[in-house]
Design an enzyme around this catalytic site. Structure first.
Site, PDB file in Angstrom:
ATOM      1  N   PHE A  11       0.912  -1.260  -0.149  1.00 57.46           N
ATOM      2  CA  PHE A  11      -0.020  -0.003  -0.020  1.00 57.46           C
ATOM      3  C   PHE A  11       0.903   1.336   0.053  1.00 57.46           C
ATOM      4  N   ILE A  12       1.697   1.492   1.241  1.00 59.77           N
ATOM      5  CA  ILE A  12       2.237   2.774   1.207  1.00 59.77           C
ATOM      6  C   ILE A  12       3.621   2.903   0.027  1.00 59.77           C
ATOM      7  N   GLU A  84       5.394  -7.354   7.511  1.00 57.92           N
ATOM      8  CA  GLU A  84       4.066  -7.727   7.719  1.00 57.92           C
ATOM      9  C   GLU A  84       3.244  -6.741   8.573  1.00 57.92           C
ATOM     10  N   THR A 125       5.887   3.198  12.772  1.00 62.33           N
ATOM     11  CA  THR A 125       4.449   3.509  13.228  1.00 62.33           C
ATOM     12  C   THR A 125       4.239   4.081  14.401  1.00 62.33           C
ATOM     13  N   ASP A 126       3.102   4.652  14.700  1.00 58.56           N
ATOM     14  CA  ASP A 126       3.031   5.407  16.001  1.00 58.56           C
ATOM     15  C   ASP A 126       2.552   4.299  17.109  1.00 58.56           C
ATOM     16  N   GLU A 127       2.281   3.210  16.416  1.00 57.11           N
ATOM     17  CA  GLU A 127       2.057   1.938  17.457  1.00 57.11           C
ATOM     18  C   GLU A 127       3.070   1.580  18.418  1.00 57.11           C
ATOM     19  N   TYR A 153       2.711  -7.358  16.625  1.00 54.19           N
ATOM     20  CA  TYR A 153       3.076  -6.501  15.386  1.00 54.19           C
ATOM     21  C   TYR A 153       3.782  -5.101  15.915  1.00 54.19           C
ATOM     22  N   SER A 156       7.557  -5.711  17.041  1.00 57.11           N
ATOM     23  CA  SER A 156       8.190  -6.339  16.250  1.00 57.11           C
ATOM     24  C   SER A 156       8.728  -4.798  15.467  1.00 57.11           C
ATOM     25  N   LYS A 157       7.871  -3.948  15.363  1.00 57.00           N
ATOM     26  CA  LYS A 157       8.376  -2.509  14.732  1.00 57.00           C
ATOM     27  C   LYS A 157       9.488  -1.660  15.672  1.00 57.00           C
ATOM     28  N   LYS A 192      -7.677  -4.211   6.091  1.00 53.81           N
ATOM     29  CA  LYS A 192      -7.487  -2.755   6.946  1.00 53.81           C
ATOM     30  C   LYS A 192      -8.800  -2.238   7.014  1.00 53.81           C
ATOM     31  N   PRO A 208     -18.083  -5.317   9.928  1.00 54.06           N
ATOM     32  CA  PRO A 208     -17.650  -6.092  11.217  1.00 54.06           C
ATOM     33  C   PRO A 208     -17.009  -4.760  12.051  1.00 54.06           C
ATOM     34  N   ARG A 276     -10.874  -6.879  19.397  1.00 53.96           N
ATOM     35  CA  ARG A 276      -9.529  -7.276  19.226  1.00 53.96           C
ATOM     36  C   ARG A 276      -8.782  -7.505  20.508  1.00 53.96           C
TER      37      ARG A 276
HETATM   38  P1  NAD Z   1       1.446  -3.616   3.212  1.00 56.98           P
HETATM   39  O1  NAD Z   1       1.070  -4.802   4.230  1.00 56.98           O
HETATM   40  O2  NAD Z   1       0.263  -3.248   2.517  1.00 56.98           O
HETATM   41  O3  NAD Z   1       2.598  -3.913   2.178  1.00 56.98           O
HETATM   42  C1  NAD Z   1       3.962  -4.587   2.859  1.00 56.98           C
HETATM   43  C2  NAD Z   1       4.645  -4.902   1.411  1.00 56.98           C
HETATM   44  O4  NAD Z   1       5.936  -5.684   2.149  1.00 56.98           O
HETATM   45  C3  NAD Z   1       4.168  -6.158   0.683  1.00 56.98           C
HETATM   46  O5  NAD Z   1       4.200  -5.475  -0.762  1.00 56.98           O
HETATM   47  C4  NAD Z   1       4.722  -7.183   0.701  1.00 56.98           C
HETATM   48  O6  NAD Z   1       4.770  -8.099  -0.462  1.00 56.98           O
HETATM   49  C5  NAD Z   1       6.187  -6.864   1.317  1.00 56.98           C
HETATM   50  N1  NAD Z   1       6.836  -7.813   2.178  1.00 56.98           N
HETATM   51  C6  NAD Z   1       6.524  -8.292   3.282  1.00 56.98           C
HETATM   52  N2  NAD Z   1       7.237  -9.153   3.650  1.00 56.98           N
HETATM   53  C7  NAD Z   1       8.544  -8.991   3.071  1.00 56.98           C
HETATM   54  C8  NAD Z   1       9.693  -9.599   2.885  1.00 56.98           C
HETATM   55  N3  NAD Z   1       9.935 -10.487   4.033  1.00 56.98           N
HETATM   56  N4  NAD Z   1      10.686  -9.259   1.915  1.00 56.98           N
HETATM   57  C9  NAD Z   1      10.131  -8.441   1.174  1.00 56.98           C
HETATM   58  N5  NAD Z   1       9.009  -7.976   1.098  1.00 56.98           N
HETATM   59  C10 NAD Z   1       8.147  -8.139   2.033  1.00 56.98           C
HETATM   60  O7  NAD Z   1       2.013  -2.577   4.246  1.00 56.98           O
HETATM   61  P2  NAD Z   1       1.603  -0.989   4.290  1.00 56.98           P
HETATM   62  O8  NAD Z   1       0.563  -0.675   5.007  1.00 56.98           O
HETATM   63  O9  NAD Z   1       2.084  -0.474   2.948  1.00 56.98           O
HETATM   64  O10 NAD Z   1       2.874  -0.684   5.376  1.00 56.98           O
HETATM   65  C11 NAD Z   1       3.924  -0.116   4.881  1.00 56.98           C
HETATM   66  C12 NAD Z   1       4.996   0.064   5.868  1.00 56.98           C
HETATM   67  O11 NAD Z   1       4.453   1.327   6.713  1.00 56.98           O
HETATM   68  C13 NAD Z   1       5.030  -0.986   7.152  1.00 56.98           C
HETATM   69  O12 NAD Z   1       6.394  -0.891   7.461  1.00 56.98           O
HETATM   70  C14 NAD Z   1       4.170  -0.557   8.327  1.00 56.98           C
HETATM   71  O13 NAD Z   1       4.535  -0.925   9.467  1.00 56.98           O
HETATM   72  C15 NAD Z   1       4.469   0.889   7.989  1.00 56.98           C
HETATM   73  N6  NAD Z   1       2.978   1.891   8.469  1.00 56.98           N
HETATM   74  C16 NAD Z   1       2.018   1.486   8.084  1.00 56.98           C
HETATM   75  C17 NAD Z   1       0.970   2.193   8.341  1.00 56.98           C
HETATM   76  C18 NAD Z   1      -0.669   1.863   7.629  1.00 56.98           C
HETATM   77  O14 NAD Z   1      -1.545   2.703   8.185  1.00 56.98           O
HETATM   78  N7  NAD Z   1      -0.774   1.028   6.676  1.00 56.98           N
HETATM   79  C19 NAD Z   1       0.868   3.532   9.083  1.00 56.98           C
HETATM   80  C20 NAD Z   1       2.339   3.580   9.733  1.00 56.98           C
HETATM   81  C21 NAD Z   1       3.218   2.782   9.157  1.00 56.98           C
HETATM   82  O1  TDX Z   2     -12.544  -5.276  10.694  1.00 59.38           O
HETATM   83  C1  TDX Z   2     -12.175  -4.645  11.290  1.00 59.38           C
HETATM   84  N1  TDX Z   2     -13.092  -3.936  12.240  1.00 59.38           N
HETATM   85  C2  TDX Z   2     -12.568  -2.981  13.171  1.00 59.38           C
HETATM   86  O2  TDX Z   2     -13.359  -2.356  13.823  1.00 59.38           O
HETATM   87  C3  TDX Z   2     -11.052  -4.009  11.097  1.00 59.38           C
HETATM   88  C4  TDX Z   2      -9.909  -4.912  10.418  1.00 59.38           C
HETATM   89  C5  TDX Z   2     -10.667  -3.014  12.206  1.00 59.38           C
HETATM   90  N2  TDX Z   2     -11.261  -2.398  12.965  1.00 59.38           N
HETATM   91  C6  TDX Z   2     -10.710  -1.525  14.110  1.00 59.38           C
HETATM   92  C7  TDX Z   2      -9.218  -1.778  14.678  1.00 59.38           C
HETATM   93  C8  TDX Z   2      -8.831  -0.401  14.873  1.00 59.38           C
HETATM   94  O3  TDX Z   2      -9.081   0.171  15.966  1.00 59.38           O
HETATM   95  O4  TDX Z   2     -10.368  -0.462  12.996  1.00 59.38           O
HETATM   96  C9  TDX Z   2      -9.288   0.422  13.714  1.00 59.38           C
HETATM   97  C10 TDX Z   2      -7.995   0.129  12.500  1.00 59.38           C
HETATM   98  O5  TDX Z   2      -7.805  -0.841  12.239  1.00 59.38           O
HETATM   99  P1  TDX Z   2      -6.808  -1.445  11.119  1.00 59.38           P
HETATM  100  O6  TDX Z   2      -7.137  -0.943   9.632  1.00 59.38           O
HETATM  101  O7  TDX Z   2      -6.606  -2.959  11.306  1.00 59.38           O
HETATM  102  O8  TDX Z   2      -5.403  -0.566  11.619  1.00 59.38           O
HETATM  103  P2  TDX Z   2      -4.590  -0.492  13.046  1.00 59.38           P
HETATM  104  O9  TDX Z   2      -4.562  -1.746  13.793  1.00 59.38           O
HETATM  105  O10 TDX Z   2      -4.876   0.698  13.546  1.00 59.38           O
HETATM  106  O11 TDX Z   2      -2.984  -0.680  12.316  1.00 59.38           O
HETATM  107  C11 TDX Z   2      -2.779   0.316  11.119  1.00 59.38           C
HETATM  108  O12 TDX Z   2      -2.116   1.716  11.403  1.00 59.38           O
HETATM  109  C12 TDX Z   2      -0.950   1.417  11.990  1.00 59.38           C
HETATM  110  C13 TDX Z   2      -1.846  -0.332  10.175  1.00 59.38           C
HETATM  111  O13 TDX Z   2      -2.602  -1.508   9.963  1.00 59.38           O
HETATM  112  C14 TDX Z   2      -0.431  -0.725  10.679  1.00 59.38           C
HETATM  113  O14 TDX Z   2       0.405  -1.244   9.680  1.00 59.38           O
HETATM  114  C15 TDX Z   2       0.018   0.825  11.114  1.00 59.38           C
HETATM  115  O15 TDX Z   2       1.269   0.513  11.791  1.00 59.38           O
END
Ligand code: NAD
Ligand code: TDX
Length: 339
Positions: A11-12, A84, A125-127, A153, A156-157, A192, A208, A276
């Site tokens: 995604f990002i 992941e 991540t802020d987590e 998760y 690990s971050k 997500k 859900p 959760r």
């Molecule tokens: P995502 O799950 O959509 O994408 C992860 C990508 O990494 C995928 O393309 C996957 O194939 C690849 N990948 C996974 N394991 C791998 C490995 N061992 N070797 C090579 N490639 C691998 O994740 P995202 O939501 O795009 O998040 C990207 C980064 O940003 C992550 O590090 C996540 O922790 C961080 N982040 C995400 C959010 C969010 O809201 N999505 C917010 C803050 C930080």
């Molecule tokens: O089906 C759902 N129902 C629901 O209520 C799902 C998938 C989530 N939720 C809730 C859980 C959280 O409070 O929604 C909120 C957002 O959930 P996610 O989309 O799973 O995100 P979150 O757990 O907040 O984590 C995301 O933001 C920080 C990203 O997935 C992480 O990679 C990032 O680091």
């Protein structure tokens, strides 16, 4: 600049590649991605034929493959998005999170030490800060907030962040770290919250909501995050952590209701399900440092961003329908079947 972007089929990372290719046409980007369930080559289709772009399928934990790529490319910068990333999956099975998110980060940084690098950027991540109470809206995460993780998760971050800071102090590796709040926008995997609710609502399936839906997340349009990372790799200071967020806190239930309204769907689709485990209550970023030092501010309001996102899912049905028709079905059944 020659930039290795790991996790660019996600995604990002995918949005970041589109952003950099447009903003800096003289840069070269090499995407290294394992293509796990979360990686989609269709996300990169628009740039696949570009001469400024190369895709390499490999695991960031595979030392031989990573070193080979460095010998071929001698990158100036590595931006590590590969991870992941889904909290619920980490609760079911932490192992692969520790492997990719910690060992993979160490492997990439070892390659940077061995071959030299101008900047290694860790996308975090802020987590890592844990959560904030709902009844203290005056509290925010700053870069000085102690690490206090809740899920496998986020643990690990946080481990990867600590390793990155250790490589900076011990080996002088030029490292930066960004800790961003929840992103939303195009190419977001439909496990997500926001893309799952859009896809389910469009298919008239139950929406859900965990617990009572009162948990708060701080939402940022993905392009704003990409712009922040791009600024940090060019102008950020070695060894520094930058929080990224746009002061846009929303309760989950309000987001789900908004999506129903925008799509003209009934709120009766909303289904409250078991919470959760260890569910963080509230995230809220203080982005003062990146604003002060790098002049970054978010540009997309939530009202605009969510409309753009919904429009994208309406206009790109094939992208997400392909995903939810495959292996995703088993995942969905396991995760939500008995909830
Ligand atoms: P995502 O799950 O959509 O994408 C992860 C990508 O990494 C995928 O393309 C996957 O194939 C690849 N990948 C996974 N394991 C791998 C490995 N061992 N070797 C090579 N490639 C691998 O994740 P995202 O939501 O795009 O998040 C990207 C980064 O940003 C992550 O590090 C996540 O922790 C961080 N982040 C995400 C959010 C969010 O809201 N999505 C917010 C803050 C930080
Ligand atoms: O089906 C759902 N129902 C629901 O209520 C799902 C998938 C989530 N939720 C809730 C859980 C959280 O409070 O929604 C909120 C957002 O959930 P996610 O989309 O799973 O995100 P979150 O757990 O907040 O984590 C995301 O933001 C920080 C990203 O997935 C992480 O990679 C990032 O680091």
């Amino acid at each position: 600049m020659n930039i290795i972007v790991t996790g660019g089929a996600g995604f990002i990372g995918g949005n970041f590649i589109h952003y950099v290719i447009k903003k800096h046409p003289d840069d070269r980007i090499v995407c290294l991605d394992k293509l796990t369930y979360a990686g989609n080559l269709s996300t990169l289709a628009p740039v696949m034929e570009s001469s400024a772009f190369r895709f390499v399928r490999a695991d960031i934990c595979d030392r031989e493959a990573v070193y080979r790529l460095f010998e071929e490319e001698y990158p100036d910068v590595v931006v590590n998005f590969a991870a992941e990333s889904h909290v619920d999956r980490s609760i079911e099975d932490p192992g692969v999170f520790l492997q990719t998110n910690i060992m993979g980060t160490a492997t990439l940084m070892d390659a940077c030490r061995k071959y030299g690098i101008r900047r290694y950027h860790q996308v975090s991540t802020d987590e890592v800060y844990g959560d904030l109470p709902l009844d203290r809206p005056d509290l925010f995460f700053t870069e000085e907030t102690p690490i206090h993780t809740s899920s496998p998760y986020s643990s690990s971050k946080a481990s990867a962040d600590l390793l990155a800071l250790a490589y900076h102090r011990t080996y002088g590796l030029p490292v930066t770290i960004s800790r961003c709040s929840n992103n939303y926008g195009p190419y977001h995997f439909p496990e997500k919250l926001i893309p799952l609710m859009i896809a389910n609502a469009l298919n008239d399936k139950p929406l859900p909501v965990y617990g009572q839906g009162l948990n708060v997340r701080d939402w940022l349009y993905v392009e704003d995050h990409c712009r922040a990372v791009d600024l940090i790799i060019r102008e950020g200071k070695d060894g520094e952590v930058y929080n990224v967020g746009g002061h846009n806190e929303m309760r989950n239930i309000d987001i789900v209701k908004l999506i129903c309204r925008e799509l003209g769907k009934s709120e009766s689709l909303i289904t409250y399900v078991a919470d959760r485990k260890g569910h963080d209550m509230r995230y809220a970023i203080d982005p003062a440092k990146i604003h002060r030092e790098l002049g970054w501010l978010p540009e997309t309001s939530f009202a605009d961003g969510i409309r753009k996102t919904i429009r994208w899912y309406l206009e790109n049905r094939e992208w997400w329908e392909t995903i939810i028709s495959g292996e995703y079905r088993n995942y969905y059944e396991n995760m939500y079947g008995n909830r």
